[in-house]
Scaffold this active site. Structure first.
Site, PDB file in Angstrom:
ATOM      1  N   ASP A  15       4.052   3.207   6.610  1.00 37.44           N
ATOM      2  CA  ASP A  15       3.361   2.997   7.879  1.00 37.44           C
ATOM      3  C   ASP A  15       4.253   2.354   8.930  1.00 37.44           C
ATOM      4  OD1 ASP A  15       3.470   0.368   6.607  1.00 37.44           O
ATOM      5  OD2 ASP A  15       2.103  -0.277   8.184  1.00 37.44           O
ATOM      6  N   VAL A  33      11.225   5.162   8.758  1.00 36.22           N
ATOM      7  CA  VAL A  33      10.435   6.380   8.541  1.00 36.22           C
ATOM      8  C   VAL A  33       8.966   6.048   8.265  1.00 36.22           C
ATOM      9  CG1 VAL A  33      12.353   7.815   7.721  1.00 36.22           C
ATOM     10  CG2 VAL A  33      11.116   6.376   6.087  1.00 36.22           C
ATOM     11  N   ASP A  66      14.647  -0.716   0.710  1.00 41.01           N
ATOM     12  CA  ASP A  66      15.408  -0.860   1.944  1.00 41.01           C
ATOM     13  C   ASP A  66      16.483  -1.931   1.697  1.00 41.01           C
ATOM     14  OD1 ASP A  66      15.924  -0.574   4.705  1.00 41.01           O
ATOM     15  OD2 ASP A  66      14.431  -2.042   5.261  1.00 41.01           O
ATOM     16  N   LYS A 102      17.336   3.526   0.981  1.00 38.19           N
ATOM     17  CA  LYS A 102      18.264   3.471   2.122  1.00 38.19           C
ATOM     18  C   LYS A 102      19.467   2.648   1.691  1.00 38.19           C
ATOM     19  CE  LYS A 102      14.763   2.955   5.716  1.00 38.19           C
ATOM     20  NZ  LYS A 102      14.268   1.992   6.736  1.00 38.19           N
ATOM     21  N   GLU A 114       7.601   2.612  -6.315  1.00 38.87           N
ATOM     22  CA  GLU A 114       7.812   2.115  -4.944  1.00 38.87           C
ATOM     23  C   GLU A 114       7.878   3.277  -3.964  1.00 38.87           C
ATOM     24  OE1 GLU A 114       7.958  -0.264  -2.968  1.00 38.87           O
ATOM     25  OE2 GLU A 114       8.661  -2.131  -3.859  1.00 38.87           O
ATOM     26  N   ASP A 115       7.530   2.994  -2.727  1.00 36.41           N
ATOM     27  CA  ASP A 115       7.690   3.987  -1.670  1.00 36.41           C
ATOM     28  C   ASP A 115       9.142   4.051  -1.205  1.00 36.41           C
ATOM     29  OD1 ASP A 115       7.593   1.398  -0.643  1.00 36.41           O
ATOM     30  OD2 ASP A 115       6.158   1.850   0.950  1.00 36.41           O
ATOM     31  N   ARG A 144       0.334   6.480   7.620  1.00 29.29           N
ATOM     32  CA  ARG A 144       0.457   6.543   6.154  1.00 29.29           C
ATOM     33  C   ARG A 144       0.027   7.896   5.612  1.00 29.29           C
ATOM     34  NH1 ARG A 144       1.439   1.431   3.946  1.00 29.29           N
ATOM     35  NH2 ARG A 144       0.444  -0.304   5.011  1.00 29.29           N
ATOM     36  N   LYS A 151       0.823  -1.195   0.000  1.00 30.39           N
ATOM     37  CA  LYS A 151       0.000   0.000   0.000  1.00 30.39           C
ATOM     38  C   LYS A 151       0.866   1.257   0.000  1.00 30.39           C
ATOM     39  CE  LYS A 151      -2.930  -2.511   3.189  1.00 30.39           C
ATOM     40  NZ  LYS A 151      -3.313  -2.588   4.619  1.00 30.39           N
ATOM     41  N   GLY A 152       2.142   1.075   0.320  1.00 29.41           N
ATOM     42  CA  GLY A 152       3.005   2.224   0.580  1.00 29.41           C
ATOM     43  C   GLY A 152       3.131   3.205  -0.563  1.00 29.41           C
TER      44      GLY A 152
HETATM   45  P1  IMP Z   1      12.905  -4.290   1.439  1.00 32.32           P
HETATM   46  O1  IMP Z   1      12.440  -5.596   0.870  1.00 32.32           O
HETATM   47  O2  IMP Z   1      13.788  -4.492   2.653  1.00 32.32           O
HETATM   48  O3  IMP Z   1      13.553  -3.384   0.419  1.00 32.32           O
HETATM   49  O4  IMP Z   1      11.642  -3.556   2.045  1.00 32.32           O
HETATM   50  C1  IMP Z   1      10.709  -2.980   1.259  1.00 32.32           C
HETATM   51  C2  IMP Z   1       9.438  -2.700   2.013  1.00 32.32           C
HETATM   52  O5  IMP Z   1       9.635  -2.651   3.441  1.00 32.32           O
HETATM   53  C3  IMP Z   1       8.938  -1.326   1.624  1.00 32.32           C
HETATM   54  O6  IMP Z   1       8.156  -1.374   0.450  1.00 32.32           O
HETATM   55  C4  IMP Z   1       8.159  -0.930   2.855  1.00 32.32           C
HETATM   56  O7  IMP Z   1       6.866  -1.468   2.802  1.00 32.32           O
HETATM   57  C5  IMP Z   1       8.914  -1.573   4.000  1.00 32.32           C
HETATM   58  N1  IMP Z   1       9.863  -0.615   4.601  1.00 32.32           N
HETATM   59  C6  IMP Z   1      11.200  -0.606   4.494  1.00 32.32           C
HETATM   60  N2  IMP Z   1      11.742   0.422   5.184  1.00 32.32           N
HETATM   61  C7  IMP Z   1      10.694   1.096   5.714  1.00 32.32           C
HETATM   62  C8  IMP Z   1      10.597   2.283   6.540  1.00 32.32           C
HETATM   63  O8  IMP Z   1      11.576   2.965   6.903  1.00 32.32           O
HETATM   64  N3  IMP Z   1       9.336   2.644   6.903  1.00 32.32           N
HETATM   65  C9  IMP Z   1       8.216   1.953   6.514  1.00 32.32           C
HETATM   66  N4  IMP Z   1       8.270   0.857   5.759  1.00 32.32           N
HETATM   67  C10 IMP Z   1       9.493   0.425   5.364  1.00 32.32           C
END
Ligand code: IMP
Length: 205
Positions: free
Chosen positions: A184, A178, A128, A156, A124-125, A190, A68-69
């Site tokens: 969220d 964040v 990470d 990040k 994408e939001d 959100r 949803k982000g």
């Molecule tokens: P990744 O697979 O570790 O890159 O994570 C991606 C997903 O984790 C993002 O689409 C977010 O939904 C969630 N996420 C990662 N970091 C944050 C943050 O700082 N705040 C909120 N959601 C996060």
């Protein structure tokens, strides 16, 4: 690319006092600081949308928002574009803790659209570890689109476990969790207009 950090970096967006005022009273005590103000987000999206317009001139795009982000980023990018762009959404759940993902991804909602031969831009939001996006890109590429690129409001880099080509990045942020502008914590925050960090006691529950 704009970078948000405490160090001397090329660009540090400056949240104004009104950014804190814009946070609904019920959440204001939870917020530690505003990292990126609403005006900086919108200014950066203007720039990114202009780049997308330029890069895809004469073509037609399919925007894929990751629920949803990415809802606000999707809406704000889509309405800035001047090239034809249709929209579709995917929802994925990534197993992991409340604040980090594991890379084991489940598709909760798949696309309505056949993407074979289409130019696809994933919205994408935040990227990470990169594990979720890595899964998503492999999955979408297997459907034989003409191209797949990524626009992410935030990244990040310090947390990245897999290097991924992210063509359009809004802001690089440090290794902090964040919320706001679609992001969220436990389904809250959100709707904040800015990107903010929460006080440690909020994460502790
Ligand atoms: P990744 O697979 O570790 O890159 O994570 C991606 C997903 O984790 C993002 O689409 C977010 O939904 C969630 N996420 C990662 N970091 C944050 C943050 O700082 N705040 C909120 N959601 C996060």
């Amino acid at each position: 690319m704009p970078t948000v950090s405490g160090q001397s970096e090329p660009f540090v967006p400056g949240p104004s006092p009104s950014d804190l005022e814009q946070i609904p009273a019920v959440f204001r005590d939870d917020v530690e600081s505003v990292l990126i103000g609403a005006d900086d987000i919108h200014g950066r999206l203007d720039e990114l949308a202009a780049e997308v317009d330029h890069d895809y001139a004469g073509r037609e795009l399919l925007l894929i928002g990751v629920l949803k982000g990415a809802v606000f980023a999707m809406a704000d990018v889509a309405r800035r574009l001047t090239i034809p762009a249709s929209m579709d959404f995917m929802a994925v759940s990534s197993y992991g803790s409340a604040t980090s993902s594991s890379g084991v991804v489940r598709i909760l909602k798949d696309l309505d659209t056949d993407i074979e031969g289409r130019d696809v831009l994933i919205i994408e939001d935040i990227v990470d570890s990169g594990l979720t996006l890595d899964y998503l890109m492999k999955n979408l590429r297997s459907r034989r689109p003409a191209s797949v690129e990524v626009l992410s409001l935030l990244t990040k880099p310090a947390r990245r476990e897999i290097e991924l080509p992210i063509r359009y990045v809004g802001f690089e942020i440090p290794d902090v969790f964040v919320v706001g502008y679609g992001l969220d914590f436990g389904e809250r925050y959100r709707g904040l207009r800015s990107i903010a960090t929460l006080k440690p006691e909020v994460y502790a529950g």
